[in-house]
Design an enzyme around this catalytic site. Structure first.
Site, PDB file in Angstrom:
ATOM      1  CB  SER A 250      45.330  43.382  37.512  1.00 34.24           C
ATOM      2  OG  SER A 250      44.152  42.676  37.737  1.00 34.24           O
TER       3      SER A 250
ATOM      4  CG  HIS B 246      41.738  44.326  41.709  1.00 32.64           C
ATOM      5  ND1 HIS B 246      41.026  45.074  40.811  1.00 32.64           N
ATOM      6  CD2 HIS B 246      42.394  43.398  40.985  1.00 32.64           C
ATOM      7  CE1 HIS B 246      41.237  44.608  39.592  1.00 32.64           C
ATOM      8  NE2 HIS B 246      42.067  43.589  39.669  1.00 32.64           N
TER       9      HIS B 246
ATOM     10  CG  HIS C  69      37.565  40.603  37.770  1.00 30.61           C
ATOM     11  ND1 HIS C  69      38.135  41.046  38.938  1.00 30.61           N
ATOM     12  CD2 HIS C  69      38.227  41.211  36.760  1.00 30.61           C
ATOM     13  CE1 HIS C  69      39.109  41.888  38.643  1.00 30.61           C
ATOM     14  NE2 HIS C  69      39.190  42.010  37.336  1.00 30.61           N
TER      15      HIS C  69
ATOM     16  CE1 TYR D 131      39.125  36.771  39.218  1.00 29.43           C
ATOM     17  CE2 TYR D 131      39.067  37.705  37.013  1.00 29.43           C
ATOM     18  CZ  TYR D 131      39.553  37.711  38.306  1.00 29.43           C
ATOM     19  OH  TYR D 131      40.454  38.661  38.687  1.00 29.43           O
ATOM     20  CD  GLU D 132      36.709  39.303  42.102  1.00 27.25           C
ATOM     21  OE1 GLU D 132      36.878  39.555  43.294  1.00 27.25           O
ATOM     22  OE2 GLU D 132      36.613  40.196  41.227  1.00 27.25           O
TER      23      GLU D 132
ATOM     24  CB  ALA E 249      46.357  43.603  33.635  1.00 21.49           C
TER      25      ALA E 249
ATOM     26  CG  MET F 249      40.238  37.171  32.600  1.00 24.03           C
ATOM     27  SD  MET F 249      40.897  36.221  33.982  1.00 24.03           S
ATOM     28  CE  MET F 249      42.170  35.253  33.154  1.00 24.03           C
ATOM     29  CB  SER F 250      37.963  43.340  33.557  1.00 24.09           C
ATOM     30  OG  SER F 250      38.996  44.053  32.907  1.00 24.09           O
TER      31      SER F 250
ATOM     32  CG  ASN G  95      50.291  38.202  29.975  1.00 24.61           C
ATOM     33  OD1 ASN G  95      49.624  38.907  30.736  1.00 24.61           O
ATOM     34  ND2 ASN G  95      49.738  37.348  29.140  1.00 24.61           N
TER      35      ASN G  95
ATOM     36  CG  HIS H  20      47.716  37.470  39.216  1.00 22.79           C
ATOM     37  ND1 HIS H  20      47.046  38.269  38.301  1.00 22.79           N
ATOM     38  CD2 HIS H  20      47.452  38.011  40.420  1.00 22.79           C
ATOM     39  CE1 HIS H  20      46.413  39.240  38.940  1.00 22.79           C
ATOM     40  NE2 HIS H  20      46.642  39.115  40.225  1.00 22.79           N
TER      41      HIS H  20
HETATM   42  N1  HPA Z   1      44.668  36.591  29.481  1.00 21.79           N
HETATM   43  C1  HPA Z   1      43.585  37.004  30.152  1.00 21.79           C
HETATM   44  N2  HPA Z   1      43.610  37.980  31.034  1.00 21.79           N
HETATM   45  C2  HPA Z   1      44.791  38.590  31.282  1.00 21.79           C
HETATM   46  C3  HPA Z   1      45.966  38.207  30.626  1.00 21.79           C
HETATM   47  C4  HPA Z   1      45.906  37.149  29.677  1.00 21.79           C
HETATM   48  O1  HPA Z   1      46.895  36.763  29.050  1.00 21.79           O
HETATM   49  N3  HPA Z   1      46.948  39.012  31.104  1.00 21.79           N
HETATM   50  C5  HPA Z   1      46.390  39.844  32.007  1.00 21.79           C
HETATM   51  N4  HPA Z   1      45.077  39.601  32.115  1.00 21.79           N
END
Ligand code: HPA
Length: 283
Positions: free
Chosen positions: A30, A63, A85, A87-88, A115, A213-214, A237, A248
């Protein structure tokens, strides 16, 4: 059709579009897809995921969903701008399918990027973290189900999943080009909700430095096939409860901000990884 056959068909399709034969691939997470459009990639062939037989399509914002085959400093590479992912709504088998296609194309080493949220107090937004290990909290393993021995063994070692020599190389190259690189453990959650502060406190106790998440399914699939892995997180973050509420947009903006460092690091690493897997380093 079994996954070996569908991956082989997809690999043959991709190779029919280019004369290049990459041994190194990069998966761009991402906000990090810019590398796929950078002038550092020459002689590029760009193929939409949707045009590759059997390939899952990326739906996540940030993406591009393209496979770029080209040369970086004379080294043939395959770069995935985006990934799919769990989650998709994809199955784990679909999530790791692109890795299997890359391996069927002849790729022997992969740089997985993502990310991630920073859990360790040493990390702030914009930091790059080379992964030393992972914790799988996805609740699934992509290799569950019948094993296809053409990909790899039923039971396989994950002791040094993130190649120690590649990690050392990344640290060294970071120093050489003046980009500070951290090391840390990545914990994978399924998402798509970000974590709660209580979850992050629990993950801290478990030994996680970053959360995302990946990457974990791809690392497992790569190691199953004997493909070497280097993984780099961009901290976009502070994890939930450690900073401001999560957004996001911020994830994508920070990816943009570290772009220069990130591209420079990839450019300096690619020839060395290619040399390691026996690819021609020039021409
Ligand atoms: N948590 C999960 N996935 C992420 C985060 C997060 O804080 N930041 C970017 N992808």
């Amino acid at each position: 059709m079994d996954q070996y056959t569908s991956a082989t068909i997809a690999a043959e399709f991709v190779l029919s579009k280019t004369k290049l034969r990459p041994k190194v691939a990069i998966v761009l997470g991402s906000g990090l897809g810019a590398f796929g459009d950078s002038p550092s990639i020459t002689d590029a062939t760009r193929i939409s995921f949707g045009d590759i037989p059997n390939f899952p399509k990326s739906t996540a914002e940030g993406h591009a969903g393209k496979l770029v085959i080209g040369n970086v400093g004379g080294v043939p590479i395959a770069a995935m701008q985006g990934r799919v992912h769990f989650y998709e709504g994809y199955t784990m088998e679909q999530v790791v399918f692109p890795l299997r296609v890359l391996a069927r194309m002849g790729v022997r080493a992969v740089i997985l990027t993502n990310a991630a949220g920073g859990i360790s107090p040493k990390l702030e937004s914009g930091c790059l973290v080379v992964l030393t290990d992972h914790i799988n909290m996805l609740g699934h393993n992509p290799m569950s189900g019948p094993n296809d021995p053409r990909f790899g063994l039923r039971f396989f070692d994950m002791t040094a999943a993130y190649d120690p020599a590649y990690r050392a190389l990344a640290m060294k190259e970071g120093k050489r080009i003046g980009v500070k690189i951290h090391e840390g453990v990545y914990l994978a959650v399924s998402g798509p909700s970000y974590e709660t502060p209580a979850e992050i406190r629990a993950f801290q106790v478990m030994g996680a430095d970053v959360v995302g998440m990946s990457t974990v399914p791809e690392t497992i699939a790569a190691r199953h096939m004997g493909v070497k892995v280097l993984a780099i997180s961009c901290v976009t973050n502070l994890a939930a409860g450690l900073g401001a509420p999560l957004d996001h947009k911020e994830v994508l903006e920070v990816g943009e901000r570290v772009r220069g460092h990130f591209v420079a690091l990839l450019e300096s690493l690619i020839p060395q990884l290619a040399a390691d897997v026996g690819a021609p380093v020039k021409g």
